[in-house]
Design a protein around this motif. Structure first.
Motif, mmCIF file in Angstrom:
data_model
loop_
_atom_site.group_PDB
_atom_site.id
_atom_site.type_symbol
_atom_site.label_atom_id
_atom_site.label_comp_id
_atom_site.label_asym_id
_atom_site.label_seq_id
_atom_site.Cartn_x
_atom_site.Cartn_y
_atom_site.Cartn_z
ATOM 1 N N LYS A 32 8.905 16.112 12.590
ATOM 2 C CA LYS A 32 8.725 15.990 14.157
ATOM 3 C C LYS A 32 7.892 16.967 14.874
ATOM 4 C CE LYS A 32 13.088 13.587 15.423
ATOM 5 N NZ LYS A 32 14.251 13.822 16.157
ATOM 6 N N PRO A 33 6.698 16.918 15.482
ATOM 7 C CA PRO A 33 6.476 15.657 16.024
ATOM 8 C C PRO A 33 5.769 14.747 15.178
ATOM 9 C CG PRO A 33 5.032 17.345 17.118
ATOM 10 C CD PRO A 33 6.103 18.053 16.152
ATOM 11 N N TRP A 34 6.036 13.495 15.013
ATOM 12 C CA TRP A 34 5.339 12.681 13.911
ATOM 13 C C TRP A 34 4.020 12.213 14.526
ATOM 14 C CZ3 TRP A 34 9.372 11.342 17.107
ATOM 15 C CH2 TRP A 34 9.163 10.200 17.719
ATOM 16 N N ASN A 35 3.289 11.834 13.509
ATOM 17 C CA ASN A 35 2.051 11.044 13.677
ATOM 18 C C ASN A 35 2.237 9.606 13.666
ATOM 19 O OD1 ASN A 35 -0.238 9.388 12.592
ATOM 20 N ND2 ASN A 35 -1.235 11.377 13.219
ATOM 21 N N ALA A 36 2.129 9.036 14.778
ATOM 22 C CA ALA A 36 2.550 7.292 14.959
ATOM 23 C C ALA A 36 2.068 6.574 13.763
ATOM 24 C CB ALA A 36 2.207 6.807 16.344
ATOM 25 N N GLU A 37 0.520 6.913 13.508
ATOM 26 C CA GLU A 37 -0.320 6.144 12.510
ATOM 27 C C GLU A 37 0.433 6.315 11.368
ATOM 28 O OE1 GLU A 37 -4.352 6.817 13.020
ATOM 29 O OE2 GLU A 37 -4.639 6.259 15.101
ATOM 30 N N ALA A 38 0.512 7.585 11.010
ATOM 31 C CA ALA A 38 1.367 8.026 9.511
ATOM 32 C C ALA A 38 2.538 7.228 9.286
ATOM 33 C CB ALA A 38 1.323 9.413 9.684
ATOM 34 N N LEU A 39 3.431 7.151 10.415
ATOM 35 C CA LEU A 39 4.678 6.540 10.504
ATOM 36 C C LEU A 39 4.449 5.062 10.094
ATOM 37 C CD1 LEU A 39 7.678 6.385 10.560
ATOM 38 C CD2 LEU A 39 7.419 6.038 13.096
ATOM 39 N N VAL A 40 3.600 4.411 10.624
ATOM 40 C CA VAL A 40 3.288 3.055 10.589
ATOM 41 C C VAL A 40 2.736 2.861 9.099
ATOM 42 C CG1 VAL A 40 1.899 0.935 11.392
ATOM 43 C CG2 VAL A 40 3.128 2.347 13.108
ATOM 44 N N GLU A 41 1.975 3.532 8.813
ATOM 45 C CA GLU A 41 1.262 3.275 7.271
ATOM 46 C C GLU A 41 2.379 3.403 6.336
ATOM 47 O OE1 GLU A 41 -1.413 2.400 5.775
ATOM 48 O OE2 GLU A 41 -1.721 1.635 8.095
ATOM 49 N N SER A 42 3.298 4.490 6.515
ATOM 50 C CA SER A 42 4.514 4.630 5.636
ATOM 51 C C SER A 42 5.422 3.567 5.669
ATOM 52 C CB SER A 42 5.350 6.049 6.051
ATOM 53 O OG SER A 42 6.358 6.473 5.036
ATOM 54 N N ILE A 43 5.921 2.872 6.845
ATOM 55 C CA ILE A 43 6.466 1.712 6.897
ATOM 56 C C ILE A 43 5.761 0.515 6.183
ATOM 57 C CG2 ILE A 43 7.559 -0.082 8.121
ATOM 58 C CD1 ILE A 43 8.172 2.251 10.348
ATOM 59 N N LYS A 44 4.631 0.417 6.149
ATOM 60 C CA LYS A 44 3.921 -0.650 5.669
ATOM 61 C C LYS A 44 3.985 -0.634 4.256
ATOM 62 C CE LYS A 44 0.648 -1.736 9.569
ATOM 63 N NZ LYS A 44 -0.803 -1.729 9.925
ATOM 64 N N GLN A 45 3.648 0.897 3.686
ATOM 65 C CA GLN A 45 3.747 1.023 2.170
ATOM 66 C C GLN A 45 5.039 0.859 1.690
ATOM 67 O OE1 GLN A 45 0.983 2.011 0.317
ATOM 68 N NE2 GLN A 45 2.403 1.821 -1.639
ATOM 69 N N GLY A 46 6.020 1.165 2.280
ATOM 70 C CA GLY A 46 7.399 0.896 1.895
ATOM 71 C C GLY A 46 7.880 -0.405 1.695
ATOM 72 N N LEU A 47 7.367 -1.209 2.854
ATOM 73 C CA LEU A 47 7.555 -2.659 2.571
ATOM 74 C C LEU A 47 6.854 -3.474 1.556
ATOM 75 C CD1 LEU A 47 7.421 -3.555 6.481
ATOM 76 C CD2 LEU A 47 9.491 -3.524 4.928
ATOM 77 N N LYS A 48 5.501 -3.052 1.398
ATOM 78 C CA LYS A 48 4.646 -3.506 0.266
ATOM 79 C C LYS A 48 5.295 -3.159 -0.954
ATOM 80 C CE LYS A 48 0.059 -3.111 -1.238
ATOM 81 N NZ LYS A 48 -1.445 -2.302 -1.408
ATOM 82 N N GLU A 49 5.900 -2.009 -1.338
ATOM 83 C CA GLU A 49 6.593 -1.649 -2.421
ATOM 84 C C GLU A 49 7.589 -2.450 -2.876
ATOM 85 O OE1 GLU A 49 7.331 2.544 -2.504
ATOM 86 O OE2 GLU A 49 5.185 3.346 -2.279
ATOM 87 N N ARG A 50 8.172 -3.132 -1.892
ATOM 88 C CA ARG A 50 9.342 -3.815 -1.925
ATOM 89 C C ARG A 50 9.117 -5.317 -1.776
ATOM 90 N NH1 ARG A 50 10.708 0.907 -0.497
ATOM 91 N NH2 ARG A 50 12.638 1.944 -0.846
ATOM 92 N N GLY A 51 7.688 -5.644 -1.833
ATOM 93 C CA GLY A 51 7.474 -6.956 -1.674
ATOM 94 C C GLY A 51 7.635 -7.762 -0.427
ATOM 95 N N VAL A 52 7.910 -7.101 0.621
ATOM 96 C CA VAL A 52 7.634 -7.917 2.113
ATOM 97 C C VAL A 52 6.579 -7.824 2.499
ATOM 98 C CG1 VAL A 52 8.925 -7.461 4.340
ATOM 99 C CG2 VAL A 52 10.111 -6.685 2.229
#
Length: 133
Positions: free
Chosen positions: A113-133
C-alpha cells in the motif's frame, strides 16, 4: 450463469471503498464484489457464500488487522477454498508473514500500500487465468 465472487478484507472502510470502486470500474458487473472489515467476518462470509453455492474466485486481504492477521486468515481461507486467488495488500506486512502466506496459502501476489489499481487488476486477471477462469 452465476457471477463469481471477489472479496476484499480490510479494517479500514476507506480502503474497502476504494478497492470496491476500482474493481467495479475494472470488471463492471462480471463479478459480485463483497467486503469484510475483519478476518473473522471474512471467514463467516466465505462459509456463508460457499454454503449457498457461490463460486468464490478472489480474496484481496490486508495483513495488519486487529484480531487475526492477514497471513493467518489467508491460510484458513486456503484450507477451506484452495482454488481461490489470494492477494495480500499491506503497508506494513512482515516478510515472514508474506513468506508463510506464499507457502501455506498459495498466495498469488503481494502488493504494498498504496497499491496501483491497474497492477492489482492485472494480478487478479493473471490469477484467474492461471486457474482457468
Amino acid at each position: 450463469m452465476e457471477k463469481g465472487v471477489l472479496i476484499c478484507v480490510d479494517d479500514e472502510i476507506i480502503v474497502l471503498t476504494a478497492l470496491k470502486d476500482q474493481l467495479r470500474r475494472a470488471f463492471g458487473s462480471d463479478f459480485h464484489i463483497d467486503v469484510a472489515e475483519s478476518a473473522e467476518e471474512a471467514l463467516e462470509l466465505l462459509d456463508e457464500l460457499g454454503d449457498e453455492g457461490h463460486k468464490l474466485l478472489v480474496i484481496v486481504s490486508d495483513w495488519q488487522m486487529p484480531g487475526m492477521k492477514g497471513d493467518e486468515f489467508l491460510i484458513k481461507a486456503h484450507q477451506r477454498f484452495p482454488s481461490v486467488v489470494k492477494i495480500m495488500l499491506s503497508g506494513q506486512a512482515e516478510s515472514e508473514a508474506v513468506d508463510r502466506a506464499r507457502r501455506d496459502a498459495a498466495l498469488h501476489d503481494f502488493m504494498a500500500k498504496p497499491w496501483n489499481a491497474e497492477a492489482l487488476v492485472e494480478s487478479i486477471k493473471q490469477g484467474l487465468k492461471e486457474r482457468g477462469v
